[in-house]
Design an enzyme around this catalytic site. Structure first.
Site, PDB file in Angstrom:
ATOM      1  CE  LYS A   1      -4.458   0.357  -0.010  1.00 53.27           C
ATOM      2  NZ  LYS A   1      -5.507  -0.459  -0.405  1.00 53.27           N
TER       3      LYS A   1
ATOM      4  CG  ASP B   1      -7.235   2.827  -1.055  1.00 52.39           C
ATOM      5  OD1 ASP B   1      -7.712   1.903  -0.976  1.00 52.39           O
ATOM      6  OD2 ASP B   1      -7.381   3.888   0.071  1.00 52.39           O
TER       7      ASP B   1
HETATM    8  P1  NAD Z   1     -13.325   7.502  -2.657  1.00 51.70           P
HETATM    9  O1  NAD Z   1     -12.196   8.590  -2.403  1.00 51.70           O
HETATM   10  O2  NAD Z   1     -13.546   7.556  -4.217  1.00 51.70           O
HETATM   11  O3  NAD Z   1     -14.393   7.775  -2.040  1.00 51.70           O
HETATM   12  C1  NAD Z   1     -14.454   7.883  -0.710  1.00 51.70           C
HETATM   13  C2  NAD Z   1     -16.001   8.192  -0.182  1.00 51.70           C
HETATM   14  O4  NAD Z   1     -16.095   8.461   1.275  1.00 51.70           O
HETATM   15  C3  NAD Z   1     -16.278   9.678  -0.533  1.00 51.70           C
HETATM   16  O5  NAD Z   1     -17.537   9.749  -1.153  1.00 51.70           O
HETATM   17  C4  NAD Z   1     -16.179  10.484   0.539  1.00 51.70           C
HETATM   18  O6  NAD Z   1     -16.880  11.710   0.615  1.00 51.70           O
HETATM   19  C5  NAD Z   1     -16.643   9.539   1.710  1.00 51.70           C
HETATM   20  N1  NAD Z   1     -16.311  10.132   2.930  1.00 51.70           N
HETATM   21  C6  NAD Z   1     -15.076  10.602   3.469  1.00 51.70           C
HETATM   22  N2  NAD Z   1     -14.900  10.786   4.725  1.00 51.70           N
HETATM   23  C7  NAD Z   1     -16.441  10.485   5.073  1.00 51.70           C
HETATM   24  C8  NAD Z   1     -16.880  10.568   6.221  1.00 51.70           C
HETATM   25  N3  NAD Z   1     -16.310  11.182   7.503  1.00 51.70           N
HETATM   26  N4  NAD Z   1     -18.177  10.016   6.620  1.00 51.70           N
HETATM   27  C9  NAD Z   1     -18.996   9.624   5.416  1.00 51.70           C
HETATM   28  N5  NAD Z   1     -18.330   9.528   3.930  1.00 51.70           N
HETATM   29  C10 NAD Z   1     -16.925   9.867   4.056  1.00 51.70           C
HETATM   30  O7  NAD Z   1     -12.530   6.213  -2.192  1.00 51.70           O
HETATM   31  P2  NAD Z   1     -12.835   4.679  -2.514  1.00 51.70           P
HETATM   32  O8  NAD Z   1     -12.067   4.352  -3.478  1.00 51.70           O
HETATM   33  O9  NAD Z   1     -14.174   4.656  -2.819  1.00 51.70           O
HETATM   34  O10 NAD Z   1     -12.569   3.995  -1.321  1.00 51.70           O
HETATM   35  C11 NAD Z   1     -13.562   3.900  -0.101  1.00 51.70           C
HETATM   36  C12 NAD Z   1     -12.777   2.881   0.662  1.00 51.70           C
HETATM   37  O11 NAD Z   1     -12.745   1.593   0.016  1.00 51.70           O
HETATM   38  C13 NAD Z   1     -11.641   2.903   1.341  1.00 51.70           C
HETATM   39  O12 NAD Z   1     -11.657   2.514   2.522  1.00 51.70           O
HETATM   40  C14 NAD Z   1     -10.770   2.170   0.442  1.00 51.70           C
HETATM   41  O13 NAD Z   1      -9.526   1.750   1.119  1.00 51.70           O
HETATM   42  C15 NAD Z   1     -11.595   0.805   0.104  1.00 51.70           C
HETATM   43  N6  NAD Z   1     -11.234   0.172  -1.227  1.00 51.70           N
HETATM   44  C16 NAD Z   1     -11.184   0.847  -2.402  1.00 51.70           C
HETATM   45  C17 NAD Z   1     -10.978   0.203  -3.450  1.00 51.70           C
HETATM   46  C18 NAD Z   1     -10.867   0.921  -4.945  1.00 51.70           C
HETATM   47  O14 NAD Z   1     -10.654  -0.038  -5.910  1.00 51.70           O
HETATM   48  N7  NAD Z   1     -11.042   2.024  -4.989  1.00 51.70           N
HETATM   49  C19 NAD Z   1     -10.604  -1.116  -3.394  1.00 51.70           C
HETATM   50  C20 NAD Z   1     -10.791  -1.904  -2.290  1.00 51.70           C
HETATM   51  C21 NAD Z   1     -10.990  -1.101  -1.059  1.00 51.70           C
END
Ligand code: NAD
Length: 549
Positions: free
Chosen positions: A239, A279
C-alpha cells in the site's frame, strides 16, 4: 537489542513460578535485564508508579486481583509499558482475551523455557518501540489484533506469526511540490509499504488523505496480503499513501504531487516488483500520471507498472466499477446464504466515491431499494428509494452530495443506524465500533471500505446474528480486476467486459464458499474464517520457500 539493560517487572504470587522465571531470564544470554518482583498487584503497581519499567510479566490471578481486571489495572497505571501474560494451561482463553484487549503476548507457564521467554521479551520490546510515533495507528492495531486472533485459532507457528506481524519493507519519503501560486512549496510525507514479498510482486493502492501515516499504510498493506491470498492471486500485499488533503488541491497541484511522489518511490515499484493502483483520494488520472512518470524515467512506455489506469492507456474494462460490482456479488451470495430476498430489500450505503457509488448502482440493479447514502458532506434519506443515476450525475457536477434536492438529510451517525436489510460501508475505517454496534439494525453488513468495523463491534454484530461480509472478501473485486489488467498488459491482449465480469464472479464466489465452509467447520466468524484462509496460504508458501540464507 540495545546496549541498555531492560527493566522487567514480574508480578507473580506463586514462588515456584517466580523462581523459574528468574532462573530462565538469568540463563538467557541474549537478554540483559534487571528484574524486580512483586507477589501482589498492589506491590506491583507501586513499583510501576515509581517508573523506569520497560516490560511487565503478569500473572492474571493474584491474591488481590483476578483475571482481566488485573491486566486493565496494570495497563491503566502504565499504558505505554507492554505486558506479557503468564498463564496456566487451563486459563488460555483468558490470556487470549487479554491479548485482544491490548496485552502484547502470552506465555504458558508449563511449557516455559529460556528461548520462548527471551523471544517474547525481545519481540515485545521491539514491537512496543515500533508502536510509537508513525507506527502508532489504531488501524495497524486492528489489523494486528485480527491477525493474532486468526493465528491463535489456527495454532500458527510462532516463527511465522512474528514474521507476518510487521511488513517486510517500508519506505518513508518527504517531498515538496509547488502550489499553483508558485510561491508556496508544500512539503508532505509519503509512504510505500510492502508487507509480504513471498507470493510474487506486491500489489496495493495509493491513498491520498490527511490522516495517512506509516501505521495506517502498513495496516492496509497487511490486509492486501490476506485479500490476495484469499483470492488466490499471485501477489503479496502493499500500500502507499501521501498525508495530504486532496480535496483542497487543483488538478495541476495533484499532478505535480503525484509525479514527485512517484519519482521518490521509483526504485521500489515496477511491473515485476510492486504495482500501485487507486484507493481513497486517487483515481484513473492519478494512475496515468504515475505510469507516465515511471515511463519517462525508464525511457519507454510501461503500462503494467500501475493498474486502474484509463482504458485507452492499457487499463481494463470493468476496473473502475470492479470493487462495487464485487461487493454486490458478495451481498447477493450472502443473501442467498441467509435466505434474504434482495428484491425491494432496503439498503443503505455509506460513502459515495468510487466504491460506494457503484455499490449503490449495482444494488439498485439487483432489485434492492437504496434508501440512504452519504459522503463526507452529508447523508441523504428517501424511504421510497433514491435514484442512483441522478445522484451520480449530481456528484459528477457538484463533487459532493450536499444540497441534493430530492431527499431528506441525515448525519452519518444516523445513516449507520437506519433500519435496513443491507448496510454497505464504503467510506472510511473505524465506523462501527463498541459505541454504536448495538444500534446497527441490518441483516447483512458488507464492507467495501478497509477496516470499518472494530474488533469489539464484530463481537456484538455476530451476537446479533448479522452476517458480516468482511473487507478482505467484500472489497477484493478491485484487486482481482487489477490482476486481470496486469495479466492483459503483460500478455498484450484484451478481454471483453463479459469475460472480465464472469471471471471476477467465479473467483469471488469461490472465495465466499471457502470462507463460509471454513467458518462452519471451525465454528468461527466470517472475518476470522477469511483471514485464516489467507494466512494459511501465505504460511504454506513461506514454509516451502524457507528462510534465506
Ligand atoms: P473515494 O475517495 O473514491 O471515496 C470515498 C468516499 O467516502 C467519498 O464519497 C467521501 O466523501 C466519503 N467520505 C469521506 N469521509 C467520510 C466521512 N467521514 N463520512 C462519510 N463519508 C465519508 O474512495 P474509494 O476508492 O471509494 O475508497 C473507499 C474505501 O474503499 C476505502 O476504505 C478504500 O480503502 C476501500 N477500497 C477501495 C478500492 C478501490 O478500488 N477504489 C478497493 C478496495 C477497497
Amino acid at each position: 537489542m540495545s546496549d541498555q539493560a531492560v527493566n522487567i517487572l514480574l508480578i507473580e504470587d506463586n514462588p515456584l513460578h517466580a523462581k523459574l522465571v528468574v532462573r530462565l531470564i538469568e540463563g538467557e544470554p541474549q537478554l540483559r535485564c534487571t528484574l524486580q518482583s512483586a507477589e501482589t498487584l498492589a506491590d506491583g503497581l507501586a513499583i510501576l508508579h515509581a517508573g523506569g519499567i520497560d516490560l511487565v510479566l503478569l500473572d492474571l490471578v493474584l491474591p488481590d486481583s483476578q483475571e482481566l481486571e488485573t491486566f486493565f489495572r496494570v495497563h491503566t497505571a502504565a499504558p505505554e509499558v507492554p505486558v506479557v501474560i503468564l498463564t496456566a494451561m487451563d486459563d488460555l482463553k483468558l490470556a487470549a482475551t487479554a491479548v485482544e484487549a491490548g496485552a502484547s503476548a502470552f506465555l504458558v507457564k508449563s511449557s516455559l523455557n529460556a528461548v520462548a521467554l527471551g523471544r517474547a521479551i525481545r519481540y515485545t520490546l521491539a514491537r512496543a518501540r515500533a508502536h510509537t510515533a508513525e507506527w502508532d495507528s489504531p488501524m495497524l492495531r486492528l489489523a494486528q489484533q485480527q491477525f493474532l486472533k486468526a493465528a491463535q485459532i489456527m495454532g500458527l507457528d510462532d516463527n511465522i506469526r512474528q514474521r507476518l506481524l510487521f511488513p517486510q519493507r517500508t519506505q518513508v519519503v518527504t517531498f515538496p511540490f509547488f502550489r499553483d501560486d508558485r510561491a508556496q512549496v508544500e512539503t508532505v510525507f509519503g509512504y510505500r509499504v510492502q508487507h509480504v514479498l513471498t507470493m510474487g510482486p506486491t500489489k496495493g493502492g495509493v491513498r491520498y488523505h490527511e490522516d495517512v501515516d506509516l501505521g495506517e499504510v502498513a495496516a492496509l498493506a497487511t490486509w492486501m496480503t490476506w485479500k490476495c491470498a484469499l483470492m488466490n492471486l499471485p501477489y503479496g500485499g502493499a500500500k502507499g499513501g501521501v498525508r495530504v488533503d486532496p480535496t483542497v488541491l487543483s488538478s495541476n497541484e495533484l499532478q505535480r504531487l503525484t509525479r514527485r511522489y512517484t519519482a521518490e518511490i521509483i526504485e521500489f515499484i515496477g511491473p515485476d516488483k510492486d504495482i500501485p493502483a487507486p484507493d481513497m483520494g486517487t483515481n484513473e488520472q492519478v494512475m496515468a500520471w504515475m505510469m507516465d512518470t515511471y515511463s519517462q524515467q525508464v525511457g519507454y512506455t510501461v503500462p503494467t507498472v500501475v493498474t486502474g489506469k484509463p482504458v485507452v492507456l492499457g487499463g481494463s474494462l470493468g476496473r473502475r466499477e470492479a470493487t462495487g460490482r464485487g461487493l454486490v456479488y458478495m451481498i447477493e451470495a450472502a443473501a442467498r446464504h441467509t435466505g434474504l430476498d434482495l428484491n425491494g430489500a432496503p439498503a443503505v450505503v455509506q460513502g459515495f466515491g468510487n466504491v460506494g457509488s457503484f455499490t449503490a448502482k449495482f444494488l439498485e440493479e439487483a432489485g434492492a431499494k437504496v434508501i440512504a447514502v452519504s459522503d463526507v458532506s452529508t447523508g441523504l434519506y428517501n424511504p421510497n428509494g433514491l435514484s442512483i443515476r441522478s445522484l451520480m450525475d449530481y456528484v459528477a457536477e457538484n463533487r459532493v452530495l450536499k444540497d441534493y434536492p430530492e431527499a431528506d438529510h441525515l448525519t452519518n451517525a444516523e445513516l449507520l443506524e437506519t433500519k435496513c436489510d443491507v448496510l454497505a460501508l464504503a467510506a472510511l475505517q473505524n465506523q462501527v465500533t463498541a459505541e454504536n454496534a448495538d444500534r446497527i439494525d441490518c441483516k447483512i453488513l458488507a464492507e467495501g471500505a478497509n477496516g470499518p468495523t472494530s474488533l469489539e463491534a464484530d463481537e456484538t454484530l455476530n451476537e446479533k446474528g448479522i452476517m458480516i461480509v468482511p473487507d478482505v472478501l467484500g472489497n477484493a473485486g478491485g484487486v482481482t480486476v487489477s490482476y486481470f489488467e496486469w495479466v492483459q498488459g503483460t500478455q498484450n491482449l484484451t478481454w471483453t467486459l463479459d469475460e472480465i465480469n464472469g471471471r471476477l464472479k467465479q473467483i469471488m464466489l469461490d472465495a465466499f464458499d471457502r470462507t463460509v465452509a471454513r467458518a462452519a467447520k471451525d465454528g468461527i466468524d466470517m472475518r476470522t474464517a477469511a483471514l485464516v484462509e489467507g494466512v494459511q496460504r501465505v504460511t504454506e508458501a513461506k514454509l516451502l520457500r524457507g528462510v534465506f540464507p
